[in-house]
Design an enzyme around this catalytic site. Structure first.
Site: not given
Ligand code: OAD
Length: 227
Positions: A91, A107, A173
């Site tokens: 976001v 989102h 993600t």
């Molecule tokens: P998550 O917090 O679930 O996952 C984050 C991912 O980023 C994990 O797999 C980490 O290993 C990875 N990560 C951490 N540091 C990193 C880096 N430096 N480079 C690359 N990757 C890294 O976040 P999302 O999958 O985006 O929704 O979460 C999905 C949704 O859940 C979000 O959009 C949000 C949340 O609830 C809403 O708020 C509607």
């Protein structure tokens, strides 16, 4: 004119981690410090508007303190040679600020708010949202965020974009939140799929090449060795 290859990026919170924005599910992530049901549902908003608005106000303010990281900038640089589409669960506005042109926010967006009686009334908003801030139809404004339990209106458009890609790159993600997590399943069988994440939640297979790296490291590796 030679048609440019279509490369689609599906990005999540890890994309912005190197800019200093917390992810959701890593240790010390946002959902470790705030319960989803307290701040990220419409019911929570009805119950305690101030708490929910304050959560998103803090995150909106943070946008003014962060910058796109090398990963965002490398993606923006690909616009020279590729047709680049970004579908992001984030976001924040860091892909926009890096210079990408085609960005779909699944989102929602922190820099927009909308009416609580008419979801078509969406406004750009940079300051705090307070109880009493109203839309033109006199209803309370809410963050322009897709909360848990709400539909993802951009999903069909996202599926079409993924379906037309020759290369799909998933970055940062945990692939836990549906329907967003299902998007790479809509890639053409001939498409090349990459997944960049330091703690990937799937392993390399015949269809997906996993690069266990941060967003910026992974983008460097992708450009040097795979594109
Ligand atoms: P998550 O917090 O679930 O996952 C984050 C991912 O980023 C994990 O797999 C980490 O290993 C990875 N990560 C951490 N540091 C990193 C880096 N430096 N480079 C690359 N990757 C890294 O976040 P999302 O999958 O985006 O929704 O979460 C999905 C949704 O859940 C979000 O959009 C949000 C949340 O609830 C809403 O708020 C509607």
């Amino acid at each position: 004119m030679i048609k440019k290859k279509h490369i689609v990026f599906l990005t999540g919170a890890g994309m912005s981690a190197e800019s200093g924005i917390s992810t959701f599910r890593d240790s010390n992530g946002l959902w470790e410090n705030h319960a989803i049901e307290d701040v990220a549902t419409f019911e929570a908003f009805e119950r305690d508007k101030e708490l929910v608005l304050e959560f998103y106000n803090a995150r909106r303010k943070q946008l003014f303190e962060v910058e796109p990281n090398e990963g965002h900038n490398l993606i923006a640089g690909l616009e020279q040679d590729y047709q680049v589409s970004i579908i992001t669960q984030n976001v924040d506005d860091l892909h926009e600020r890096a210079g990408n042109k085609s960005i779909l926010h699944l989102h929602g967006e922190l820099r927009k708010v909308r009416s609580t009686v008419d979801e078509r009334l969406v406004y750009y908003w940079e300051k705090d949202v307070n109880v009493g801030d109203k839309c033109e139809k006199k209803s309370q404004l809410r963050p322009h965020i897709v909360w848990f339990g709400e539909a993802v209106p951009a999903m069909n458009e996202a599926i079409e974009i993924v379906n037309s890609a020759e290369i799909v790159v998933v970055i940062g993600t945990s692939l836990q939140v549906y329907p967003a997590a299902s998007l790479m399943d809509y890639a053409q069988p001939s498409a090349k799929i990459f997944y960049i994440d330091p703690k990937p939640s799937i392993s390399s297979s015949g269809t997906v090449t996993v690069l266990s790296l941060t967003a910026s490291e992974g983008m460097r590796e992708l450009i040097e060795n795979y594109l």
